[in-house]
Design a protein around this motif. Structure first.
Motif, PDB file in Angstrom:
ATOM      1  N   VAL A  53       0.828  -1.201   0.000  1.00 40.30           N
ATOM      2  CA  VAL A  53       0.000   0.000   0.000  1.00 40.30           C
ATOM      3  C   VAL A  53       0.869   1.261   0.000  1.00 40.30           C
ATOM      4  CG1 VAL A  53      -0.412   0.097   2.496  1.00 40.30           C
ATOM      5  CG2 VAL A  53      -2.106   1.024   0.934  1.00 40.30           C
ATOM      6  N   ILE A  54       2.031   1.228   0.656  1.00 40.68           N
ATOM      7  CA  ILE A  54       2.951   2.374   0.602  1.00 40.68           C
ATOM      8  C   ILE A  54       3.451   2.557  -0.835  1.00 40.68           C
ATOM      9  CG2 ILE A  54       5.222   3.241   1.311  1.00 40.68           C
ATOM     10  CD1 ILE A  54       4.630   2.172   4.138  1.00 40.68           C
ATOM     11  N   CYS A  55       3.750   1.473  -1.516  1.00 40.35           N
ATOM     12  CA  CYS A  55       4.152   1.564  -2.934  1.00 40.35           C
ATOM     13  C   CYS A  55       3.056   2.247  -3.755  1.00 40.35           C
ATOM     14  CB  CYS A  55       4.447   0.182  -3.508  1.00 40.35           C
ATOM     15  SG  CYS A  55       6.034  -0.499  -2.992  1.00 40.35           S
ATOM     16  N   GLN A  56       1.805   1.870  -3.513  1.00 40.82           N
ATOM     17  CA  GLN A  56       0.682   2.478  -4.242  1.00 40.82           C
ATOM     18  C   GLN A  56       0.570   3.968  -3.938  1.00 40.82           C
ATOM     19  OE1 GLN A  56      -2.638   0.086  -2.962  1.00 40.82           O
ATOM     20  NE2 GLN A  56      -2.347  -1.432  -4.586  1.00 40.82           N
ATOM     21  N   VAL A  57       0.823   4.341  -2.688  1.00 44.21           N
ATOM     22  CA  VAL A  57       0.740   5.744  -2.282  1.00 44.21           C
ATOM     23  C   VAL A  57       1.867   6.558  -2.946  1.00 44.21           C
ATOM     24  CG1 VAL A  57       1.049   7.289  -0.284  1.00 44.21           C
ATOM     25  CG2 VAL A  57      -0.474   5.312  -0.113  1.00 44.21           C
ATOM     26  N   LEU A  58       3.062   5.967  -3.047  1.00 44.75           N
ATOM     27  CA  LEU A  58       4.211   6.697  -3.611  1.00 44.75           C
ATOM     28  C   LEU A  58       4.172   6.789  -5.136  1.00 44.75           C
ATOM     29  CD1 LEU A  58       7.157   5.362  -1.399  1.00 44.75           C
ATOM     30  CD2 LEU A  58       6.018   7.578  -1.247  1.00 44.75           C
ATOM     31  N   GLN A  59       3.593   5.788  -5.789  1.00 43.73           N
ATOM     32  CA  GLN A  59       3.682   5.726  -7.253  1.00 43.73           C
ATOM     33  C   GLN A  59       3.113   6.904  -8.027  1.00 43.73           C
ATOM     34  OE1 GLN A  59       2.918   1.457  -7.894  1.00 43.73           O
ATOM     35  NE2 GLN A  59       4.598   1.567  -9.345  1.00 43.73           N
ATOM     36  N   PRO A  60       2.038   7.558  -7.587  1.00 41.95           N
ATOM     37  CA  PRO A  60       1.602   8.717  -8.386  1.00 41.95           C
ATOM     38  C   PRO A  60       2.614   9.869  -8.378  1.00 41.95           C
ATOM     39  CG  PRO A  60      -0.112   8.015  -6.836  1.00 41.95           C
ATOM     40  CD  PRO A  60       1.113   7.240  -6.507  1.00 41.95           C
ATOM     41  N   GLN A  61       3.411   9.977  -7.297  1.00 44.18           N
ATOM     42  CA  GLN A  61       4.328  11.105  -7.159  1.00 44.18           C
ATOM     43  C   GLN A  61       5.772  10.769  -7.545  1.00 44.18           C
ATOM     44  OE1 GLN A  61       3.916  12.864  -3.197  1.00 44.18           O
ATOM     45  NE2 GLN A  61       1.961  11.827  -3.020  1.00 44.18           N
ATOM     46  N   PHE A  62       6.120   9.490  -7.521  1.00 37.03           N
ATOM     47  CA  PHE A  62       7.491   9.051  -7.772  1.00 37.03           C
ATOM     48  C   PHE A  62       7.482   7.931  -8.803  1.00 37.03           C
ATOM     49  CE2 PHE A  62       7.252  10.683  -3.484  1.00 37.03           C
ATOM     50  CZ  PHE A  62       8.384  11.468  -3.370  1.00 37.03           C
ATOM     51  N   SER A  63       8.577   7.804  -9.556  1.00 34.92           N
ATOM     52  CA  SER A  63       8.601   6.687 -10.498  1.00 34.92           C
ATOM     53  C   SER A  63       9.352   5.508  -9.897  1.00 34.92           C
ATOM     54  CB  SER A  63       9.209   7.114 -11.838  1.00 34.92           C
ATOM     55  OG  SER A  63      10.481   7.678 -11.649  1.00 34.92           O
ATOM     56  N   LEU A  64       8.742   4.339 -10.029  1.00 38.44           N
ATOM     57  CA  LEU A  64       9.305   3.099  -9.513  1.00 38.44           C
ATOM     58  C   LEU A  64      10.435   2.664 -10.439  1.00 38.44           C
ATOM     59  CD1 LEU A  64       9.100   0.758  -7.481  1.00 38.44           C
ATOM     60  CD2 LEU A  64       7.394  -0.270  -8.984  1.00 38.44           C
ATOM     61  N   GLN A  65      11.619   2.419  -9.867  1.00 38.23           N
ATOM     62  CA  GLN A  65      12.783   2.001 -10.650  1.00 38.23           C
ATOM     63  C   GLN A  65      12.893   0.479 -10.642  1.00 38.23           C
ATOM     64  OE1 GLN A  65      14.760   4.500 -12.178  1.00 38.23           O
ATOM     65  NE2 GLN A  65      12.940   5.585 -11.464  1.00 38.23           N
ATOM     66  N   VAL A  66      13.392  -0.063 -11.736  1.00 35.00           N
ATOM     67  CA  VAL A  66      13.668  -1.499 -11.769  1.00 35.00           C
ATOM     68  C   VAL A  66      14.978  -1.725 -11.024  1.00 35.00           C
ATOM     69  CG1 VAL A  66      14.167  -3.472 -13.253  1.00 35.00           C
ATOM     70  CG2 VAL A  66      12.489  -1.760 -13.971  1.00 35.00           C
ATOM     71  N   THR A  67      14.962  -2.609 -10.043  1.00 36.64           N
ATOM     72  CA  THR A  67      16.185  -2.890  -9.288  1.00 36.64           C
ATOM     73  C   THR A  67      16.583  -4.341  -9.489  1.00 36.64           C
ATOM     74  OG1 THR A  67      14.818  -3.300  -7.335  1.00 36.64           O
ATOM     75  CG2 THR A  67      15.831  -1.139  -7.491  1.00 36.64           C
ATOM     76  N   PRO A  68      17.832  -4.562  -9.932  1.00 35.31           N
ATOM     77  CA  PRO A  68      18.298  -5.937 -10.124  1.00 35.31           C
ATOM     78  C   PRO A  68      18.413  -6.664  -8.782  1.00 35.31           C
ATOM     79  CG  PRO A  68      20.112  -4.378 -10.414  1.00 35.31           C
ATOM     80  CD  PRO A  68      18.861  -3.569 -10.223  1.00 35.31           C
ATOM     81  N   ALA A  69      18.274  -7.966  -8.818  1.00 33.27           N
ATOM     82  CA  ALA A  69      18.406  -8.757  -7.591  1.00 33.27           C
ATOM     83  C   ALA A  69      19.822  -8.588  -7.037  1.00 33.27           C
ATOM     84  CB  ALA A  69      18.127 -10.223  -7.893  1.00 33.27           C
ATOM     85  N   HIS A  70      19.951  -8.603  -5.730  1.00 34.20           N
ATOM     86  CA  HIS A  70      21.240  -8.445  -5.068  1.00 34.20           C
ATOM     87  C   HIS A  70      21.719  -9.812  -4.598  1.00 34.20           C
ATOM     88  CE1 HIS A  70      24.235  -7.118  -2.136  1.00 34.20           C
ATOM     89  NE2 HIS A  70      24.192  -5.934  -2.727  1.00 34.20           N
ATOM     90  N   ALA A  71      23.013 -10.045  -4.696  1.00 29.97           N
ATOM     91  CA  ALA A  71      23.582 -11.358  -4.343  1.00 29.97           C
ATOM     92  C   ALA A  71      23.401 -11.704  -2.862  1.00 29.97           C
ATOM     93  CB  ALA A  71      25.065 -11.394  -4.705  1.00 29.97           C
ATOM     94  N   GLU A  72      23.463 -10.685  -1.989  1.00 30.11           N
ATOM     95  CA  GLU A  72      23.411 -10.972  -0.556  1.00 30.11           C
ATOM     96  C   GLU A  72      22.121 -10.520   0.118  1.00 30.11           C
ATOM     97  OE1 GLU A  72      26.924  -8.999   0.741  1.00 30.11           O
ATOM     98  OE2 GLU A  72      28.208 -10.415  -0.319  1.00 30.11           O
ATOM     99  N   TYR A  73      21.493  -9.466  -0.403  1.00 31.04           N
ATOM    100  CA  TYR A  73      20.279  -8.974   0.247  1.00 31.04           C
ATOM    101  C   TYR A  73      19.110  -9.861  -0.181  1.00 31.04           C
ATOM    102  CZ  TYR A  73      23.116  -4.781   1.083  1.00 31.04           C
ATOM    103  OH  TYR A  73      24.098  -3.904   1.456  1.00 31.04           O
ATOM    104  N   ALA A  74      18.427 -10.408   0.805  1.00 28.95           N
ATOM    105  CA  ALA A  74      17.339 -11.347   0.526  1.00 28.95           C
ATOM    106  C   ALA A  74      16.025 -10.863   1.143  1.00 28.95           C
ATOM    107  CB  ALA A  74      17.709 -12.726   1.074  1.00 28.95           C
ATOM    108  N   SER A  75      15.876  -9.540   1.229  1.00 27.21           N
ATOM    109  CA  SER A  75      14.668  -8.983   1.842  1.00 27.21           C
ATOM    110  C   SER A  75      13.424  -9.400   1.069  1.00 27.21           C
ATOM    111  CB  SER A  75      14.768  -7.456   1.896  1.00 27.21           C
ATOM    112  OG  SER A  75      15.864  -7.086   2.712  1.00 27.21           O
ATOM    113  N   ALA A  76      12.331  -9.569   1.809  1.00 24.02           N
ATOM    114  CA  ALA A  76      11.071  -9.980   1.183  1.00 24.02           C
ATOM    115  C   ALA A  76      10.577  -8.911   0.211  1.00 24.02           C
ATOM    116  CB  ALA A  76      10.025 -10.252   2.263  1.00 24.02           C
TER     117      ALA A  76
END
Length: 155
Positions: A53-76
């Protein structure tokens, strides 16, 4: 990138996100504590329930960037947002890091955050844990020194 309007940008962001469980940390927190001259981005940690829901709130004002997967960061959940004249916003939830074969999870506790001047800050001790987890020794040293000074002052 200009950071003279960073306090206003953080206040604006926190006003929009006020209904949710979140906190500002990372280099903005270090900046607020006087440990960093120019934050690279705005790090926001939120609960896994609030992430979409925070993503939905931010998207009208900010552009969502494509982020490549990280080798060590495994956040949900992780998303980067950008907008002209603003530092990038990195939104994360369900933080986890791979260390060898193991995955270490970090639990966000929104009750530990505090509001100051219209900005919801995470506690420095939480970012000390996160910077250890992210293997950022310079940041760990900065925060450890800061927390030691605080402890010494309160004695």
């Amino acid at each position: 990138m200009k950071h003279n309007n960073l306090p206003a940008q953080l206040q604006q962001l926190c006003t929009v996100l006020q209904p949710f469980q979140f906190g500002v940390g990372g280099s903005c927190l270090l900046w607020q504590l006087g440990l960093e001259a120019k934050p690279n981005d705005i790090d926001i940690v939120c609960t896994e329930q609030d992430f979409a829901v925070i993503c939905q709130v931010l998207q009208p004002q900010f552009s969502l960037q494509v982020t490549p997967a990280h080798a060590e960061y495994a956040s949900a959940h992780f998303a980067r947002f950008s907008r002209d004249g603003w530092p990038d916003i990195e939104l994360m939830a369900g933080i986890a890091v791979k260390q060898g074969d193991a995955v270490t999870n970090w639990q966000f506790n929104p009750q530990r955050c505090h509001w100051q001047d219209g900005i919801c800050w995470m506690p420095p001790a939480d970012w000390l844990q996160l910077y250890r987890l992210f293997n950022r020794p310079q940041r760990v040293a900065q925060l450890k020194a800061y927390l030691l000074r605080l402890t010494a002052q309160s004695m």
